[in-house]
Design a protein around this motif. Sequence first.
Motif, short mmCIF file in Angstrom:
data_model
loop_
_atom_site.label_atom_id
_atom_site.label_comp_id
_atom_site.label_asym_id
_atom_site.label_seq_id
_atom_site.Cartn_x
_atom_site.Cartn_y
_atom_site.Cartn_z
N GLY A 8 0.76 -1.25 0.00
CA GLY A 8 0.00 0.00 0.00
C GLY A 8 0.79 1.30 0.00
N VAL A 9 2.14 1.23 0.00
CA VAL A 9 2.92 2.49 -0.04
C VAL A 9 2.77 3.13 -1.43
CG1 VAL A 9 5.23 3.55 0.10
CG2 VAL A 9 4.66 1.57 1.53
N THR A 10 2.27 4.38 -1.48
CA THR A 10 2.24 5.09 -2.76
C THR A 10 3.58 5.81 -2.90
OG1 THR A 10 -0.14 5.35 -2.59
CG2 THR A 10 0.98 6.74 -4.21
N ALA A 11 4.46 5.26 -3.71
CA ALA A 11 5.82 5.80 -3.84
C ALA A 11 5.85 6.97 -4.82
CB ALA A 11 6.78 4.71 -4.30
N VAL A 12 4.97 6.95 -5.81
CA VAL A 12 4.91 8.04 -6.81
C VAL A 12 3.45 8.39 -7.06
CG1 VAL A 12 5.47 8.73 -9.18
CG2 VAL A 12 7.05 7.26 -7.92
N PRO B 74 15.28 14.14 -1.74
CA PRO B 74 15.87 13.38 -0.63
C PRO B 74 15.55 11.89 -0.74
CG PRO B 74 13.98 14.65 0.13
CD PRO B 74 14.18 15.01 -1.30
N SER B 75 16.25 11.10 0.02
CA SER B 75 16.06 9.65 -0.01
C SER B 75 14.59 9.31 0.26
CB SER B 75 16.97 9.07 1.09
OG SER B 75 16.77 7.71 1.14
N GLY B 76 14.06 8.40 -0.54
CA GLY B 76 12.68 7.94 -0.33
C GLY B 76 11.62 8.78 -1.01
N CYS B 77 12.03 9.77 -1.84
CA CYS B 77 11.03 10.66 -2.44
C CYS B 77 10.40 10.07 -3.71
CB CYS B 77 11.63 12.03 -2.74
SG CYS B 77 12.79 12.02 -4.11
N GLY B 78 10.90 8.91 -4.17
CA GLY B 78 10.27 8.25 -5.31
C GLY B 78 11.02 8.37 -6.62
N LYS B 79 12.23 8.90 -6.58
CA LYS B 79 12.94 9.11 -7.85
C LYS B 79 13.38 7.79 -8.49
CE LYS B 79 16.94 10.73 -5.26
NZ LYS B 79 16.42 10.25 -3.96
N SER B 80 13.92 6.85 -7.69
CA SER B 80 14.33 5.56 -8.29
C SER B 80 13.12 4.80 -8.79
CB SER B 80 15.06 4.68 -7.28
OG SER B 80 16.21 5.31 -6.87
P1 ADP Z 1 14.35 7.33 -3.77
O1 ADP Z 1 14.90 6.73 -5.01
O2 ADP Z 1 13.90 8.74 -3.97
O3 ADP Z 1 15.26 7.20 -2.59
P2 ADP Z 1 12.44 5.18 -3.89
O4 ADP Z 1 11.79 5.35 -5.18
O5 ADP Z 1 13.49 4.11 -3.76
O6 ADP Z 1 13.01 6.56 -3.38
O7 ADP Z 1 11.33 4.87 -2.79
C1 ADP Z 1 10.15 5.62 -2.68
C2 ADP Z 1 9.27 5.02 -1.58
O8 ADP Z 1 8.84 3.71 -1.95
C3 ADP Z 1 9.96 4.88 -0.24
O9 ADP Z 1 9.02 5.15 0.77
C4 ADP Z 1 10.37 3.44 -0.22
O10 ADP Z 1 10.44 2.95 1.09
C5 ADP Z 1 9.25 2.76 -0.98
N1 ADP Z 1 9.70 1.56 -1.69
C6 ADP Z 1 10.73 1.47 -2.57
N2 ADP Z 1 10.84 0.22 -3.06
C7 ADP Z 1 9.87 -0.51 -2.46
C8 ADP Z 1 9.46 -1.89 -2.56
N3 ADP Z 1 10.07 -2.75 -3.38
N4 ADP Z 1 8.41 -2.26 -1.79
C9 ADP Z 1 7.75 -1.39 -1.00
N5 ADP Z 1 8.09 -0.10 -0.86
C10 ADP Z 1 9.13 0.35 -1.59
#
Ligand code: ADP
Length: 354
Positions: free
Chosen positions: A16-20, A38-44
């Motif tokens: 259920g985490v909405t990453a983007v 910042p880390s965790g903002c959804g860029k990757s």
């Molecule tokens: P960034 O690249 O900006 O550091 P990410 O895109 O890796 O951020 O992650 C964005 C959010 O999605 C974060 O809250 C991260 O914890 C969550 N997330 C990333 N990968 C997964 C995954 N495989 N399963 C669940 N949550 C994820």
Amino acid sequence: MAELHLKNLVKIYDGGVTAVHDFNMDIKDGEFIVLVGPSGCGKSTTLRMIAGLEDISSGTLLIDDKDCTSLPAKDRDIAMVFQNYALYGNMTIYENMAFSLALRKVSPEEIHKKVMYAADVLGLVDQLNKKPKELSGGQRQRVAMGRAIVRDPKVFLFDEPLSNLDAKLRNSMRREIKLLHHRLKTTMIYVTHDQTEALTLADRIVVMSMGRVQQIGTPYEVYNKPRNAFVGYFIGNPSMNFFEARVIGDVLVGKNDFIYKLNEDEKRRLSKYDNVPVLFAIRPENITLGGDYKLKVDLIEHLGQYSLIHGVINEYQVIVKAAGWVNYNQGDIIDVDFKKDKICFFDLDDGHII
Ligand code: ADP
């Protein structure tokens, strides 16, 4: 060569985490786009959706007008360079670069042509018979880029490719990536948490926070015209200085009798904010020495070309960037002023620029 259209892209992970949230952008052919935040903002996650390494929960991805939303990664004609570039230790540099083409049954003549071209672009021609362990970190990172170049992809994706390198090497690799882009003219999308990389590499920067796009603009725009307080804070090092103060008639009134006289333009912009607190923000280089405000010095950091003066103006902690080597002692009181045309005001509730 390719243009990309990202329409309402959403990523919701299992659990259920909405990453983007609702990512929208049109990327022009040959553009260098940097996603920063910042880390965790959804860029990757955004990059991985473009690569086809993560499913897109909703929205559409078009590459050259072809709907790639559900297309497998291998059919997207995209090459990705990672932070962890894991070369094959038992293969030569030539073999490392040739490997993916050999897997695709490309002819040896064609492989040779492509590897030699990549080696030439990257300055690796003399290293081709070596093993990865004989190369420096920077050279290995170049080999990783070489593996992407030989595939002659439509789009290059980079996921924090420099974060394992030391500071000096990072700077030189940054220049190499920029020059590589000038030579190849291929669309590139690059992820980093480092605002300096974003400012120096990008044609356009996408600033993200908590899964949402905060601003898309040229480096000049995001630095000089931040759309909200987050962008103002995140882009620029050291960060902007922020003062919370209340608009009262023609002036801003803040902590410890801080008073700032508004000019006509500022009064007009702040007309809806009478008796409302706002954020007054200014970059460290736009606080100038000499003027009506008193800054009490805490410490000085000398960085050669400039000095950072850390101190307090009316209970507000500030950093001032002054040219050259300035000498003050802790406790000194110095006169400063704010460059009028460089002040930003942000709404305290939602952070938007006023
Ligand atoms: P960034 O690249 O900006 O550091 P990410 O895109 O890796 O951020 O992650 C964005 C959010 O999605 C974060 O809250 C991260 O914890 C969550 N997330 C990333 N990968 C997964 C995954 N495989 N399963 C669940 N949550 C994820």
